[in-house]
Write a protein that holds these residues in place. Sequence first.
Motif, PDB file in Angstrom:
ATOM      1  N   PHE A  15     -21.797  15.627   7.455  1.00  0.00           N
ATOM      2  CA  PHE A  15     -22.000  14.182   7.499  1.00  0.00           C
ATOM      3  C   PHE A  15     -20.695  13.446   7.220  1.00  0.00           C
ATOM      4  O   PHE A  15     -20.354  12.482   7.915  1.00  0.00           O
ATOM      5  CB  PHE A  15     -23.069  13.788   6.479  1.00  0.00           C
ATOM      6  CG  PHE A  15     -23.356  12.309   6.438  1.00  0.00           C
ATOM      7  CD1 PHE A  15     -24.078  11.705   7.450  1.00  0.00           C
ATOM      8  CD2 PHE A  15     -22.911  11.534   5.377  1.00  0.00           C
ATOM      9  CE1 PHE A  15     -24.342  10.337   7.422  1.00  0.00           C
ATOM     10  CE2 PHE A  15     -23.168  10.172   5.333  1.00  0.00           C
ATOM     11  CZ  PHE A  15     -23.889   9.573   6.355  1.00  0.00           C
ATOM     12  N   TYR A  63     -21.687   8.557  12.765  1.00  0.00           N
ATOM     13  CA  TYR A  63     -22.940   8.075  12.174  1.00  0.00           C
ATOM     14  C   TYR A  63     -22.911   6.574  11.935  1.00  0.00           C
ATOM     15  O   TYR A  63     -23.941   5.908  12.011  1.00  0.00           O
ATOM     16  CB  TYR A  63     -23.216   8.816  10.866  1.00  0.00           C
ATOM     17  CG  TYR A  63     -23.606  10.264  11.076  1.00  0.00           C
ATOM     18  CD1 TYR A  63     -24.801  10.586  11.719  1.00  0.00           C
ATOM     19  CD2 TYR A  63     -22.791  11.304  10.637  1.00  0.00           C
ATOM     20  CE1 TYR A  63     -25.169  11.896  11.917  1.00  0.00           C
ATOM     21  CE2 TYR A  63     -23.147  12.629  10.831  1.00  0.00           C
ATOM     22  CZ  TYR A  63     -24.344  12.922  11.473  1.00  0.00           C
ATOM     23  OH  TYR A  63     -24.701  14.229  11.680  1.00  0.00           O
ATOM     24  N   ASN A 102     -28.493   8.496  12.382  1.00  0.00           N
ATOM     25  CA  ASN A 102     -28.140   8.672  10.978  1.00  0.00           C
ATOM     26  C   ASN A 102     -29.391   8.600  10.109  1.00  0.00           C
ATOM     27  O   ASN A 102     -30.043   7.559  10.010  1.00  0.00           O
ATOM     28  CB  ASN A 102     -27.149   7.580  10.547  1.00  0.00           C
ATOM     29  CG  ASN A 102     -26.748   7.705   9.091  1.00  0.00           C
ATOM     30  OD1 ASN A 102     -26.937   8.744   8.464  1.00  0.00           O
ATOM     31  ND2 ASN A 102     -26.201   6.631   8.539  1.00  0.00           N
ATOM     32  N   THR A 161     -24.110   6.068   3.117  1.00  0.00           N
ATOM     33  CA  THR A 161     -23.276   6.114   4.321  1.00  0.00           C
ATOM     34  C   THR A 161     -21.972   5.360   4.117  1.00  0.00           C
ATOM     35  O   THR A 161     -20.887   5.846   4.457  1.00  0.00           O
ATOM     36  CB  THR A 161     -24.033   5.510   5.518  1.00  0.00           C
ATOM     37  OG1 THR A 161     -25.195   6.295   5.788  1.00  0.00           O
ATOM     38  CG2 THR A 161     -23.145   5.489   6.768  1.00  0.00           C
TER      39      THR A 161
END
Length: 370
Positions: free
Chosen positions: A57, A64, A71, A78
């Motif tokens: 990630f 993303y 996502n 994030t």
Amino acid sequence: MIYIALYILLAFFALLDLLKNGHQVKPLVFWASVFLLIFISSIRWNVGTDWYSYHEFFSNIQVYVAHPEVNLMERGFTYINYAIASMHLGYTALLSLMAVLMIGIKAKVIFEHRQIMMISLFLYYCYYLGDIFGVRQFLAISLTLYSIRFIIDKRFLPFFVTVLIASSIHITAIFFIFSYWIYHIEYSPKFLYSLLLLALILGFMDIGGFAVDTALSIVGIDSRVGEKLKIYGEDGMETVQGNPYIAFAIGVAKRALFLPLFIGCQRFIAPAYQNRYTGYLNLLIFGNIIYLLFMISLPVIARLSTGFLLFEIFILGYLVIAVQNKWLRMLAFLLVALFGAFRLYNLIAVYWNLYIPFETIFAPSNIIRE
């Protein structure tokens, strides 16, 4: 092995809570121990649960952010990844930041429990490996734990904002919103026993599964909460070994031993700690009700109740110091330490290949962990 060394070290330091003059050195020892946990968490590499998914990630965070439809991570988490990646600091920098926040915030709260701070820190390690392998939910739980001060002071707005921030890190933190009302309610022991028994019966009847299916049909499977619950449920059924009813029975057996003890010994807690103990017990009972209701239908429902179950470490600490006789108090601590060792072993044994051997950024390997 590093896990055994940390257990022995923190168990030894926990004895300071039982000594008359321990308060003179406890702050220094406490923060030195916290720094050690943060340092170990920061330098780990290719070890721990979810390592590959979190590393992937971070490595592809630009994708993303540009395509949020793919996502599944929460927005707050994030942006933390995006901020570190944008500064070209690397994955270890993210691990360090997460460690400082996860462990540091919990440590601040634990430190405020001066009489039991070393025992609580020791149990924090036994129960959760001291967040050395922390994931985003552990950061969210650190924030919800910090919000307890606002519950005690009955300041809803800062409490609500803190829970919302925690939910942007891990959506399950939103369930902690109920704590604001649960914490201050005074329940009779008989009422608590009745609630737990009812939750046990309903959980065994798989009422939780029906409730989840009904909720998903109402809110829609495309909702964020619904999607998370569905994913966690599928993952949970894959990770539970054997019959889920056996796992449920083991969980019930542990709670049948501890919860009556916590409820029955409430009257022995010193008046100075009585209100806090009662509030923590309320939250712990609520978390266990969630567990009992949904364990069979969603084995990974502990992700929803973990923020409440954390308070067990404080309750155990208060029970140890409540023992007046010094030798009996030492015996009580020994029993807690043995249970902590058992808890720690089980925590590692479930994902043995992911934890053993422990690797650092200074000596990484190409081991493929499964």
